[in-house]
Design an enzyme around this catalytic site. Sequence first.
Site, mmCIF file in Angstrom:
data_model
loop_
_atom_site.group_PDB
_atom_site.id
_atom_site.type_symbol
_atom_site.label_atom_id
_atom_site.label_comp_id
_atom_site.label_asym_id
_atom_site.label_seq_id
_atom_site.Cartn_x
_atom_site.Cartn_y
_atom_site.Cartn_z
ATOM 1 C CG ASP A 1 -49.459 -28.348 -4.743
ATOM 2 O OD1 ASP A 1 -48.684 -28.371 -3.767
ATOM 3 O OD2 ASP A 1 -49.247 -27.654 -5.748
ATOM 4 C CB ILE B 1 -39.537 -14.723 -8.139
ATOM 5 C CG1 ILE B 1 -39.620 -14.973 -9.649
ATOM 6 C CG2 ILE B 1 -39.453 -13.225 -7.858
ATOM 7 C CD1 ILE B 1 -40.892 -14.457 -10.299
#
EC number: 2.7.2.1
Length: 399
Positions: free
Chosen positions: A146, A329
């Site tokens: 990541d 979101i």
Amino acid sequence: MKILVINSGSSSIKFKFYDLKIQKCLASGMIEQIGDEVSHSKIETCDGKTIEENMEIRTHDEGIVILNRYLKETGVLTDLKEIDGVGHRIVQGADYFEGPALVDDDVITKIEELIPLAPLHNPAHLSGIRSSLRHAPCLPNVVVFDNTFYHNIPDYAYMYALPYKFYEKYRVRKFGAHGISHEFVTKKGADFLGIDYKNFCVISLHIGSGSSISATKDGICIDTSMGLTPLEGLMMSTRCGSVDPAIIPYMKRVAGYLSEDIDTIMNKKSGLLGITGTSDFRKVLERMHKGDERAKLAFDMLTYQIVKIIGSYYAILPRVDAIIWTAGIGENSAELRESVSKRLAHFGVGVDETVNVNCIKKPTDISSQNATIKTLVIPTDEEYSIAKATERILLSLKK
């Protein structure tokens, strides 16, 4: 190639199974609450077949067995040998890895060595890798990190102004997170706008339960908001984000907290949860609309922090071609996107209210007609990125 992607968390396994030859996800699912008396497991195939069960799943190893069984029972495959490779998401690769790597003993040892930097994530990732190797030893496994997207961040951006030996001896520096997502959406954004990625300057916002912002110049990330751990940067669902580090000794001194207590509070009891009592951004919005002052405060804090980081990245980039929103979101809250964009109007940022509200699950330009900086909403697909990275490694082995 058929690639199984596994994201092994501390108490969960999320997975997707791809046939990259036809660019299709054949099945996806999750195994949750591993270690509890009642665990939840589910698989759903592209043709609508579903298996969903509640049972005790004590370990990740048992979870992998169930995953393999589901793939067979749904008819996605008849034998595990039909899988060409397994890709694993790894949160922390530090500076050991410049890109994805084929799993071998050395790779496993290095991931183990990095457990102090990711005590919640790396042990779970290792459980997933070992279980995969145990139950299908013939399959090649690839790890995709990541934070390798941040490998080229300059030293003056990733170093902390602490004694240099902290960096030399303990690897104390910025590593970042969400790099798989940021790389995916920035490349997708360049393609969407018809801009060569190597000439693309973009600020990407991964706003979800965990949140980060990255600045990418000419296809290379030059800074990101998360740090040594995912705690730094923006306030998040349960994480406090960047705070004055002197708060830690202060709270130990005046309230008797232990370091472990404060670590738990900052990671699991702060952010939206700490301010409002809920970690669910949707509930924060509901309460704000009903006049809840704490909910309004949390919304304003998040808006302000996003605007502040975008402004700082605007200053270090030669120009900004686009701002990209992604994650739970970022992709779904038109209200937050509008609030942030209004505060960036003097930079040439603006969104079309109608397009913004009606944004659907595909790359969308929500910019207003007069905006000089594009604002895009691009759904992230970290699992697909991992599958493609796994495919590239496996193809390189055949050369």
